[in-house]
Design a protein around this motif. Sequence first.
Motif, PDB file in Angstrom:
ATOM      1  N   UNK A  34       0.969  -1.174   0.089  1.00 41.65           N
ATOM      2  CA  UNK A  34      -0.072  -0.062  -0.078  1.00 41.65           C
ATOM      3  C   UNK A  34       0.887   1.247   0.007  1.00 41.65           C
ATOM      4  N   UNK A  35       0.589   2.037  -0.954  1.00 37.33           N
ATOM      5  CA  UNK A  35       1.402   3.369  -1.125  1.00 37.33           C
ATOM      6  C   UNK A  35       0.738   4.637  -0.270  1.00 37.33           C
ATOM      7  N   UNK A  36       0.993   5.147   0.625  1.00 42.19           N
ATOM      8  CA  UNK A  36       0.420   6.414   1.191  1.00 42.19           C
ATOM      9  C   UNK A  36       1.174   7.475   0.942  1.00 42.19           C
ATOM     10  N   UNK A  37       0.252   8.624   0.674  1.00 40.62           N
ATOM     11  CA  UNK A  37       0.566   9.807   0.121  1.00 40.62           C
ATOM     12  C   UNK A  37      -0.198  10.880   1.393  1.00 40.62           C
ATOM     13  N   UNK A  38       0.975  11.661   1.941  1.00 35.86           N
ATOM     14  CA  UNK A  38       0.662  12.812   2.660  1.00 35.86           C
ATOM     15  C   UNK A  38       0.030  13.865   2.145  1.00 35.86           C
ATOM     16  N   UNK A  39      -1.286  14.089   2.033  1.00 32.88           N
ATOM     17  CA  UNK A  39      -1.858  14.950   1.138  1.00 32.88           C
ATOM     18  C   UNK A  39      -1.468  16.372   1.655  1.00 32.88           C
ATOM     19  N   UNK A  40      -1.562  16.894   2.995  1.00 36.40           N
ATOM     20  CA  UNK A  40      -1.141  17.860   3.323  1.00 36.40           C
ATOM     21  C   UNK A  40       0.368  18.329   3.112  1.00 36.40           C
ATOM     22  N   UNK A  41       1.243  17.559   3.200  1.00 35.14           N
ATOM     23  CA  UNK A  41       2.704  17.524   3.163  1.00 35.14           C
ATOM     24  C   UNK A  41       2.866  17.934   1.358  1.00 35.14           C
ATOM     25  N   UNK A  42       1.800  16.993   0.597  1.00 35.53           N
ATOM     26  CA  UNK A  42       2.025  17.266  -0.889  1.00 35.53           C
ATOM     27  C   UNK A  42       1.465  18.753  -1.092  1.00 35.53           C
ATOM     28  N   UNK A  43       0.418  19.321  -0.425  1.00 33.62           N
ATOM     29  CA  UNK A  43      -0.049  20.826  -0.608  1.00 33.62           C
ATOM     30  C   UNK A  43       0.954  21.784  -0.249  1.00 33.62           C
ATOM     31  N   UNK A  44       1.658  21.582   0.835  1.00 28.67           N
ATOM     32  CA  UNK A  44       2.709  22.213   1.197  1.00 28.67           C
ATOM     33  C   UNK A  44       3.852  22.299   0.296  1.00 28.67           C
ATOM     34  N   UNK A  45       4.271  21.060  -0.414  1.00 26.55           N
ATOM     35  CA  UNK A  45       5.367  21.297  -1.299  1.00 26.55           C
ATOM     36  C   UNK A  45       4.827  22.027  -2.623  1.00 26.55           C
ATOM     37  N   UNK A  46       3.539  21.845  -3.031  1.00 27.81           N
ATOM     38  CA  UNK A  46       3.223  22.347  -4.388  1.00 27.81           C
ATOM     39  C   UNK A  46       3.313  23.874  -3.977  1.00 27.81           C
ATOM     40  N   UNK A  47       2.550  24.435  -2.827  1.00 31.73           N
ATOM     41  CA  UNK A  47       2.476  25.734  -2.579  1.00 31.73           C
ATOM     42  C   UNK A  47       3.979  26.395  -2.240  1.00 31.73           C
ATOM     43  N   UNK A 147       8.996  31.566   4.175  1.00 34.11           N
ATOM     44  CA  UNK A 147       7.977  30.735   3.608  1.00 34.11           C
ATOM     45  C   UNK A 147       7.895  29.476   4.331  1.00 34.11           C
ATOM     46  N   UNK A 148       9.035  29.142   5.014  1.00 34.96           N
ATOM     47  CA  UNK A 148       9.071  27.949   5.709  1.00 34.96           C
ATOM     48  C   UNK A 148       8.273  28.281   7.143  1.00 34.96           C
ATOM     49  N   UNK A 149       8.719  29.594   7.657  1.00 28.51           N
ATOM     50  CA  UNK A 149       8.042  29.667   8.951  1.00 28.51           C
ATOM     51  C   UNK A 149       6.446  30.050   8.758  1.00 28.51           C
ATOM     52  N   UNK A 150       5.949  30.306   7.543  1.00 29.97           N
ATOM     53  CA  UNK A 150       4.550  30.326   7.340  1.00 29.97           C
ATOM     54  C   UNK A 150       3.789  29.207   7.285  1.00 29.97           C
ATOM     55  N   UNK A 151       4.583  28.039   6.883  1.00 34.98           N
ATOM     56  CA  UNK A 151       3.733  26.569   6.614  1.00 34.98           C
ATOM     57  C   UNK A 151       2.832  26.413   7.830  1.00 34.98           C
ATOM     58  N   UNK A 152       3.355  26.434   9.070  1.00 32.38           N
ATOM     59  CA  UNK A 152       2.461  25.814   9.668  1.00 32.38           C
ATOM     60  C   UNK A 152       0.886  26.589   9.907  1.00 32.38           C
ATOM     61  N   UNK A 153       1.102  27.872   9.537  1.00 33.94           N
ATOM     62  CA  UNK A 153      -0.031  28.895   9.343  1.00 33.94           C
ATOM     63  C   UNK A 153      -0.821  28.669   8.146  1.00 33.94           C
ATOM     64  N   UNK A 154      -0.421  28.332   7.084  1.00 33.60           N
ATOM     65  CA  UNK A 154      -1.129  28.087   5.965  1.00 33.60           C
ATOM     66  C   UNK A 154      -2.378  27.139   6.001  1.00 33.60           C
ATOM     67  N   UNK A 155      -3.560  27.558   5.652  1.00 35.09           N
ATOM     68  CA  UNK A 155      -4.605  26.602   5.469  1.00 35.09           C
ATOM     69  C   UNK A 155      -4.901  26.108   4.086  1.00 35.09           C
ATOM     70  N   UNK A 156      -4.755  24.653   3.994  1.00 35.20           N
ATOM     71  CA  UNK A 156      -4.651  23.942   2.878  1.00 35.20           C
ATOM     72  C   UNK A 156      -6.254  23.404   2.664  1.00 35.20           C
ATOM     73  N   UNK A 157      -6.446  22.947   1.449  1.00 35.49           N
ATOM     74  CA  UNK A 157      -7.844  22.567   1.276  1.00 35.49           C
ATOM     75  C   UNK A 157      -8.092  21.208   1.689  1.00 35.49           C
TER      76      UNK A 157
END
Length: 194
Positions: A34-47, A147-157
């Motif tokens: 089973x491959x597991x993708x961390x969706x929030x981490x992926x959204x962080x990377x894209x942003x 940008x790295x400091x902002x990551x914890x505050x960013x709201x993702x879909x």
Amino acid sequence: KTPDTIANQSVKIQLKFFGLWQNTYALFDEKSSLLVLNCKGAQMRIWYDGILKTLKKGSLENLQTLLFPHTFKLDRLQAVCLNESIDHLHRRKLCRLQATAEDTFVLEAVPQWLPVEQVDLFVEQLVENLMEFGQNQTLEQVFEPLIKKLLPYKRFETIENQSQVELLRQTLESCENHITDPNGNLLWRKLSLE
């Protein structure tokens, strides 16, 4: 297999979507694992990658004008440094600000990607970088720590269905790094079902 190999395979091969777990992890069936993708981490990377691509252009194209300009005061040394940099900041379209009274400034516009509630962090990081490195730095050097400091505050879909997962995966493929989030955490995990 190394995490690199797993991640590279996971975005390049056709995966069979298996489901979502807690709207945070996308599960994919791959033979006996089973491959597991961390969706929030992926959204962080894209942003994060999207902002870095914009910064590589050398200036920010769009600023957001603050509805209520942000007034702030600095100590004397910081104020002198920022005052000497105002024209430089305006030319590079990093922000729009002006000096008012002694050691006091009014910030009128900030980068579009900056959440307005993080203006204080923006000012702090900007002044800190100007003090330490001066004006001879790339936009990436100026903003990457912010940008790295902002990551914890960013709201993702919230990811709720297969089509959102597929869109996320496709967008992640276009990122320079599709293996880790901006903090270096793996986006993909492989779980053996045997």
